[in-house]
Design an enzyme around this catalytic site. Structure first.
Site, PDB file in Angstrom:
ATOM      1  N   LYS A 103       0.803  -1.030  -0.107  1.00 53.77           N
ATOM      2  CA  LYS A 103      -0.131   0.006  -0.137  1.00 53.77           C
ATOM      3  C   LYS A 103       0.837   1.241   0.006  1.00 53.77           C
ATOM      4  O   LYS A 103       2.027   1.079   0.588  1.00 53.77           O
ATOM      5  CB  LYS A 103      -0.947   0.260   1.198  1.00 53.77           C
ATOM      6  CG  LYS A 103      -2.270   0.828   1.098  1.00 53.77           C
ATOM      7  CD  LYS A 103      -3.360   0.205   0.540  1.00 53.77           C
ATOM      8  CE  LYS A 103      -4.473   0.957   0.512  1.00 53.77           C
ATOM      9  NZ  LYS A 103      -5.587   0.312   0.209  1.00 53.77           N
ATOM     10  N   GLY A 214     -20.464   7.064   2.701  1.00 52.07           N
ATOM     11  CA  GLY A 214     -19.393   7.438   2.047  1.00 52.07           C
ATOM     12  C   GLY A 214     -20.043   7.423   0.679  1.00 52.07           C
ATOM     13  O   GLY A 214     -20.635   6.630   0.284  1.00 52.07           O
ATOM     14  N   GLY A 216     -17.681   8.102  -2.218  1.00 59.46           N
ATOM     15  CA  GLY A 216     -16.613   8.345  -2.794  1.00 59.46           C
ATOM     16  C   GLY A 216     -16.756   7.192  -4.183  1.00 59.46           C
ATOM     17  O   GLY A 216     -17.960   6.813  -4.472  1.00 59.46           O
ATOM     18  N   ASN A 217     -15.776   6.587  -4.507  1.00 59.41           N
ATOM     19  CA  ASN A 217     -15.662   5.901  -5.676  1.00 59.41           C
ATOM     20  C   ASN A 217     -16.640   4.704  -5.075  1.00 59.41           C
ATOM     21  O   ASN A 217     -17.531   4.353  -6.086  1.00 59.41           O
ATOM     22  CB  ASN A 217     -14.284   5.371  -5.976  1.00 59.41           C
ATOM     23  CG  ASN A 217     -14.289   4.249  -7.237  1.00 59.41           C
ATOM     24  OD1 ASN A 217     -14.354   2.981  -6.957  1.00 59.41           O
ATOM     25  ND2 ASN A 217     -14.240   4.620  -8.460  1.00 59.41           N
ATOM     26  N   ALA A 218     -16.184   3.903  -4.249  1.00 60.14           N
ATOM     27  CA  ALA A 218     -16.998   2.844  -3.638  1.00 60.14           C
ATOM     28  C   ALA A 218     -18.578   3.043  -3.385  1.00 60.14           C
ATOM     29  O   ALA A 218     -19.395   2.424  -3.918  1.00 60.14           O
ATOM     30  CB  ALA A 218     -16.450   2.107  -2.757  1.00 60.14           C
ATOM     31  N   GLY A 219     -18.697   4.204  -2.683  1.00 60.85           N
ATOM     32  CA  GLY A 219     -20.072   4.279  -2.026  1.00 60.85           C
ATOM     33  C   GLY A 219     -20.872   4.968  -3.274  1.00 60.85           C
ATOM     34  O   GLY A 219     -22.116   4.582  -3.280  1.00 60.85           O
TER      35      GLY A 219
END
Ligand code: GLU
Length: 406
Positions: A103, A214, A216-219
């Site tokens: 990471k 959230g 963002g991209n995932a949410g």
């Protein structure tokens, strides 16, 4: 509050007690192979020079090149990146892709940077780490606040420094720069496949009501995918607000509102609440899709969801995990639930190495087969271990890493 790495080590110890791993292996797997901290100088638009701190933690590569995203956040540090790198090693093993865990990050609030400054910072990260990454060494990707465009700048910088322009050094690139079809929605899509595979066994109705922490991209993609599948998304939050409508939110209009105003708050046709309220609305499924340590000992009693699917990494602390298990609320753990992202990243890497481009239908078919197979296997393992899904997922992943190390 434990640090994310303490939290990860706690999870490791609890899972390890359910199986017979060798002590040497457990000692080895708890320590990262390499932790790198670099200085990234950036010439700012006002002419001043600012030096940012960047990170790469290469945790374990027994199963393949290190793999994992790069996070840009004002609160990230090497301890957090270390925990995220450990979880990546387990996540790649859970879905049985030929990758290890790594990471990266930069301690920065990217919202305060101009586009030119962001590009300089991103190219600077790659220049500082060019010797330690590469298609067969370590393959970064997006994470919190990093985008396909940032991946393209980094891939370009790697190409200039090494002559390798295959793009296979980094995934999550835009399509025009060698990205894969389906990578943008893969984390949420993979979570949906896992959820559908387990839904009945988790005791949830087909007409499941969902709350998403959230956007963002995932949410945001999760809201879109669940609502397109005919499920009611009853609440969504971002860092500034939560919006709730028990009849279901119009998520397409909500995404437009967020783009125009910078927050979901104030969306017409919904009640605006404080951001953390999203965790406590009555619903069938709660999807944490933001940062770590959101579901904790001090707020777990207020959660009304019947099940939790972790699209974020590390959103539930070990104490909250125990409380949910005791209450019979299943938690589909991050290393399974959000592994669709890294799985399609690995497809992208494979396509770049072979010079291929797969159709979206092909990508999702391959993704679904993996997610369903591994979700089933972990569910069955949890039953035989009489454990929660997290410990079962850890045991499955650790067994795969141990056999690669042996
Ligand atoms: N950042 C994502 C994760 O936490 C994706 C990593 C990748 O695609 O390598 O799983």
């Amino acid at each position: 509050m434990p640090t994310p790495f303490e939290h990860a080590m706690h999870q490791l110890a609890r899972a390890a007690s359910l199986a017979s791993f060798s002590q040497d292996f457990l000692e080895r797997v708890a320590h990262p192979n390499r932790q790198i901290r670099v200085s990234i100088p950036v010439k700012m638009d006002d002419g001043s020079l600012k030096v940012y701190e960047g990170y790469r933690v290469q945790f374990n590569n027994a199963r393949g090149p290190y793999k994992g995203g790069i996070r840009y956040h004002q609160e990230t540090d090497i301890e957090e990146v270390k925990a995220l790198a450990f979880w990546m090693a387990l996540k790649c093993a859970v879905v049985n892709i030929p990758m290890g865990g790594g990471k990266g990050g930069v301690n920065v609030d990217p919202k305060g940077l101009s586009k030119r400054e962001l590009e300089a910072l991103s190219r600077g990260w790659m220049r500082a780490l060019v010797d330690v990454v590469g298609p067969q060494k370590d393959v970064p990707a997006p994470d919190v606040n990093t985008t396909p465009e940032i991946m393209a700048w980094m891939a370009d910088e790697f190409g200039k420094a090494t002559g390798d322009t295959s793009g296979a050094v980094i995934t999550g690139k835009p399509l025009e720069a060698g990205g894969s079809e389906g990578r943008g929605t893969a984390t949420a899509q993979g979570g949906f496949y896992v959820f559908e595979a387990l839904r009945e066994r988790l005791g949830l109705p087909a007409s499941c009501r969902v709350a998403i922490h959230g956007f963002g991209n995932a949410g945001e993609h999760a809201a879109d995918i669940w609502s397109k599948a005919g499920r009611k998304v009853v609440a969504v939050s971002d860092s500034k607000a939560c919006v709730r409508n028990d009849d279901g939110l119009d998520v397409v209009a909500l995404a437009r509102h967020k783009k125009a105003t910078g927050s979901v708050g104030g969306f017409v046709g919904a009640t605006t609440l404080a951001p953390e309220e999203v965790l406590y609305v009555p619903c069938d499924l709660l999807i944490p899709a933001a940062l770590e340590n959101q579901i904790r000992a001090d707020n777990v009693a207020r959660i009304q969801a019947k099940a939790i699917l972790e699209l974020a990494n590390g959103p539930t602390t070990p104490e909250a995990d125990d409380a949910l298990f005791a209450r019979g609320v299943p938690v589909v753990p991050d290393i399974l639930a959000n592994s669709g992202g890294v799985t399609v990243s690995t497809f992208e890497w494979e396509q770049n190495l072979k010079g291929e481009h797969w159709s979206e239908a092909d990508v999702f078919e391959k993704l679904k087969a993996i997610m369903v197979r591994e979700a089933d296997g972990i569910f069955v393992r949890a039953q035989s271990l009489q454990s929660d899904l997290r410990r079962a997922a850890f045991v499955v992943a650790l067994e795969r890493i141990e056999s690669a190390m042996v």
